[in-house]
Design an enzyme around this catalytic site. Structure first.
Site, mmCIF file in Angstrom:
data_model
loop_
_atom_site.group_PDB
_atom_site.id
_atom_site.type_symbol
_atom_site.label_atom_id
_atom_site.label_comp_id
_atom_site.label_asym_id
_atom_site.label_seq_id
_atom_site.Cartn_x
_atom_site.Cartn_y
_atom_site.Cartn_z
ATOM 1 N N GLY A 150 -0.391 52.026 27.486
ATOM 2 C CA GLY A 150 0.302 53.054 28.254
ATOM 3 C C GLY A 150 1.589 53.478 27.575
ATOM 4 N N TYR A 156 6.550 48.614 21.315
ATOM 5 C CA TYR A 156 5.972 47.289 21.098
ATOM 6 C C TYR A 156 6.430 46.687 19.781
ATOM 7 C CZ TYR A 156 2.827 48.280 25.017
ATOM 8 O OH TYR A 156 2.306 48.577 26.250
ATOM 9 N N HIS A 162 9.257 46.400 25.117
ATOM 10 C CA HIS A 162 8.143 45.502 25.444
ATOM 11 C C HIS A 162 8.046 44.299 24.514
ATOM 12 C CE1 HIS A 162 6.949 48.222 28.450
ATOM 13 N NE2 HIS A 162 6.185 49.026 27.744
#
Length: 275
Positions: A150, A156, A162
């Site tokens: 998403g 990331y 994240h």
């Protein structure tokens, strides 16, 4: 040359999803190369996610204290597993390559796919205390994760919201796939397709199609060899002292989790190690 078989374990409820498109590309690309392609569409199959005593036909060994793993191992040896599990295990036995296709849910697989892992990769069939990691039962098979996120790729990284995608992937790629002996191929990550223009989504699928053209020739990801460890209860299954001493001067740890207090080896769970 014997025909190769690929199994796609697929978990998405919508036939119009990007995951469905990625599945279809894989089926088409692999079939074109002469593969026999099997698809386990978990939602369409209404695959049961929960691991319970219903997975076993006949009497339990210890009904007073039900231990799923122990009971499943005995039932597997006796041919008493439920029909849905036995069917999936037969697919795994045939497969030279397994692709897990799914959307990333809470940094892992959807519950229905976790149920497939829990119920299908049972002790005895997929692993034993003697047959795991380098000596795993599926050491002649390859497996890979293919999933959508998403968030964007930039979310990331080791310095982003994240966190490092390599850390996120370790439990699935090492703790499930490599634990069962699979040669683990680099994941196919489709970053944020829901917010990508149509031409960008088409490019993602084209890249996936191209990759699948030589997927069985790819170099697997790098993991710590089992021989590095003292595989005994006396030795605590820990790194051998002589190996630890030999690796002391290396700038990085061995893997994402075997970091030895050093910086993580770059892209350990997303790209094969460069020689």
């Amino acid at each position: 040359m014997a025909q190769k078989t690929a199994l796609i374990v697929y978990a998405h409820q919508s036939p119009s999803s990007f995951n469905a498109a990625a599945r279809d590309v894989a089926v088409q690309a692999l079939t074109k190369q002469g593969y026999k392609v099997l698809v386990s569409d978990l939602y369409a199959m209404k695959f049961k996610a929960s691991a319970t005593a219903e997975d076993i036909k006949g009497d339990l060994q210890n009904p007073e204290h039900f231990v799923y793993n122990n009971e499943m191992m005995v039932a597997w040896k006796d041919g008493r597993l439920s029909d849905d599990i036995a069917e999936e295990q037969h697919k795994v036995e045939q497969a030279d390559l397994i692709i897990f296709q799914y959307p990333l849910y809470w940094f892992t697989v959807p519950a229905i796919m976790k149920g497939w892992i829990d119920r299908v990769l049972t002790q005895g069939f997929a692993f034993s205390m003697q047959n795991m990691y380098d000596n795993g039962i599926f050491k002649n098979k390859r497996a890979m994760l293919s999933f959508t996120t998403g968030g964007t790729e930039s979310m990331y990284r080791d310095d982003s919201l994240h966190g490092d995608i390599n850390v996120l992937l370790w439990p699935l790629q090492n703790g499930v796939l490599r634990f069962c002996g699979f040669q683990v191929l680099a994941p196919q990550i489709f970053w944020c397709p829901a917010y990508t223009p149509p031409e960008g989504r088409a490019a993602m699928l084209d890249g996936w199609r191209e990759r699948l053209g030589g997927v069985l020739e790819e170099k697997p990801l790098s993991f710590a060899p089992s021989e590095y460890f003292d595989l005994s209860f006396q030795g605590g299954f820990c790194l051998r002292p002589e190996v630890k001493e030999k690796l002391a001067s290396e700038p990085y740890g061995i893997t994402t989790a075997h970091h030895l207090g050093k910086p993580l080896p770059p892209n350990n769970q997303t790209k094969p190690k460069q020689n």
